[in-house]
Design an enzyme around this catalytic site. Sequence first.
Site, PDB file in Angstrom:
ATOM      1  N   SER A 148      -9.776   2.218   2.929  1.00 11.84           N
ATOM      2  CA  SER A 148      -8.854   2.934   2.079  1.00 11.84           C
ATOM      3  C   SER A 148      -7.873   2.029   1.319  1.00 11.84           C
ATOM      4  O   SER A 148      -7.269   2.470   0.350  1.00 11.84           O
ATOM      5  CB  SER A 148      -8.051   3.924   2.929  1.00 11.84           C
ATOM      6  OG  SER A 148      -7.268   3.246   3.890  1.00 11.84           O
ATOM      7  N   SER A 173     -10.204  -0.220   7.083  1.00  9.24           N
ATOM      8  CA  SER A 173      -9.614  -0.155   5.740  1.00  9.24           C
ATOM      9  C   SER A 173      -8.931  -1.408   5.213  1.00  9.24           C
ATOM     10  O   SER A 173      -8.563  -1.438   4.041  1.00  9.24           O
ATOM     11  CB  SER A 173      -8.631   0.996   5.669  1.00  9.24           C
ATOM     12  OG  SER A 173      -9.339   2.185   5.528  1.00  9.24           O
ATOM     13  N   LYS A 205       0.870  -1.183   0.000  1.00  7.84           N
ATOM     14  CA  LYS A 205       0.000   0.000   0.000  1.00  7.84           C
ATOM     15  C   LYS A 205       0.908   1.234   0.000  1.00  7.84           C
ATOM     16  O   LYS A 205       1.940   1.243   0.691  1.00  7.84           O
ATOM     17  CB  LYS A 205      -0.890  -0.041   1.251  1.00  7.84           C
ATOM     18  CG  LYS A 205      -1.881   1.115   1.354  1.00  7.84           C
ATOM     19  CD  LYS A 205      -2.839   0.928   2.537  1.00  7.84           C
ATOM     20  CE  LYS A 205      -3.848   2.068   2.642  1.00  7.84           C
ATOM     21  NZ  LYS A 205      -4.778   1.910   3.774  1.00  7.84           N
TER      22      LYS A 205
HETATM   23  N1  GLN Z   1     -13.276   4.673   6.383  1.00  2.59           N
HETATM   24  C1  GLN Z   1     -12.664   5.072   7.625  1.00  2.59           C
HETATM   25  C2  GLN Z   1     -12.194   6.499   7.504  1.00  2.59           C
HETATM   26  O1  GLN Z   1     -12.440   7.087   6.525  1.00  2.59           O
HETATM   27  C3  GLN Z   1     -11.530   4.152   7.965  1.00  2.59           C
HETATM   28  C4  GLN Z   1     -10.336   4.383   7.135  1.00  2.59           C
HETATM   29  C5  GLN Z   1      -9.192   3.502   7.533  1.00  2.59           C
HETATM   30  O2  GLN Z   1      -9.348   2.489   8.169  1.00  2.59           O
HETATM   31  N2  GLN Z   1      -7.999   3.952   7.158  1.00  2.59           N
HETATM   32  O3  GLN Z   1     -11.594   7.038   8.370  1.00  2.59           O
END
Ligand code: GLN
Length: 483
Positions: A150, A174, A75
């Site tokens: 994400s 995410s 990532k």
């Molecule tokens: N969707 C959540 C956010 O926008 C979690 C994102 C994540 O786990 N990095 O913060």
Amino acid sequence: MHTKTLTELAQGLRTGEFSSIELTQAFLKRIKQHNHLNAYITVTEELALQNAKDADLRLSNDKADLLTGIPIAQKDIFCTLNIKTSCGSKMLDNFIAPYNATVVEKLNQAGAVMLGKLNMDEFAMGSSNETSHFGAVKNPWNINMVPGGSSGGSAVAVSAGLAVCATGTDTGGSIRQPAALCGITGLKPTYGRVSRYGMIAYASSLDQGGPMARNAEDTAILLQAMAGFDEKDSTSVNIPVPNYCSGLNNSLDGLKIGLPKEFFGEGLNNDVAVILETAINEYRKLGAEIIEISMPTLKLAIPAYYVIAPAECSANLSRFDGVRYGYRCNNPIDLTDLYTRSRGEGFGKEVKRRILMGTYALSAGYYDAYYLKAQKIRRLISQDFKNSFTKVDVIMGPVTPTTAFGIGDKMDDPIEMYLSDIYTIAINLAGLPAMSIPAGFVDGMPVGIQIIGNYFAEDRLLNIAHQYQHVTDWHQHTPKGFE
Ligand code: GLN
């Protein structure tokens, strides 16, 4: 070759069925062929071929690890020495990391071949991969749908066969949410299990890196290489890492599975609920005992998270000021102009929204009302899990309320977008480990089931996932056109 599991490929490399160079070339070719999915931000072709050459040598010397010669991808939140590390943002589009994250270092040492850096929501803020400066990532099961976020690039790379496995990070869901929406297996480890050194910070008390792969066994192998104490990360935990593969075949006889009734109420799509029911029944057949529990604080997770995570992000992202590294605006007239325009032009809309929310929540006079209150709720949620784990061994539930939604559908409604993580966020607030595994399809789109464990019970989660994958084949399905 791209539909084979890590274990099968490791075997093929050992028997000489193919070399790591051949394997790497095959994956590089597929990445080009399926470029329209937008899973990669950077493809490191030259480096990958060099890594593969080194791996072949190592394999011929019998000094190989299971990951030696296996094409993986990172990532783009993990710093990679001399390679662009963008975190999905214009702010870091020109950032060449001067060092490797510990996770990257560990996977390099294991001899994995890095194919490149994967697309993601900007600074890991998002649930659909649409906030990336590099454009939306497309779900291979239906390219009009989001892959989740994400770690959307990671989930797509694995499900479309553009990498054998990948790293992800999970601050509020995410790893698990994109894994569920793309039909792969993902594990968010206990907070502190995997080093955060060199992993660009979003919300430091919640961020945790973890593995994403085709099945539980591959996930176990990847986690084995990623996990462990790191003196460079003061929150990494110094306890031994168990052998994650050795317990995969343990029996589930007598396993106590808790189902919080709050997970199965209003908001959960009916078809998704039916799939979960079928999966739970499968566990019953495997010898598990199903126990209904109640966790009244779960409903407070989203509001608490959306105070704590933005608060931490507003502090973490203050380092991007146009002075030291990253984006700098053209011709600033003075220092204030340099700060405001560099940040104004370098950050996207969602990141700005979070910085504003966080700064507001932390400002004098509001701190007690928002931040302190959210921290108290966080404690209550942890307590709720602690109580539940006196009655059951693991907790199961949905990962997402629905299957993948359409690209563009939720971009104008942040609250609706935030609700996509309603079943995953509480786990981060408590710092617990959890997995998402494929459990079926609704209208051709994958559905995941979530397994939540007690602190450092990753080995048990992997065992529970592996046993299910032994009697089902949901994890073996490949999206049409990517076979
Ligand atoms: N969707 C959540 C956010 O926008 C979690 C994102 C994540 O786990 N990095 O913060």
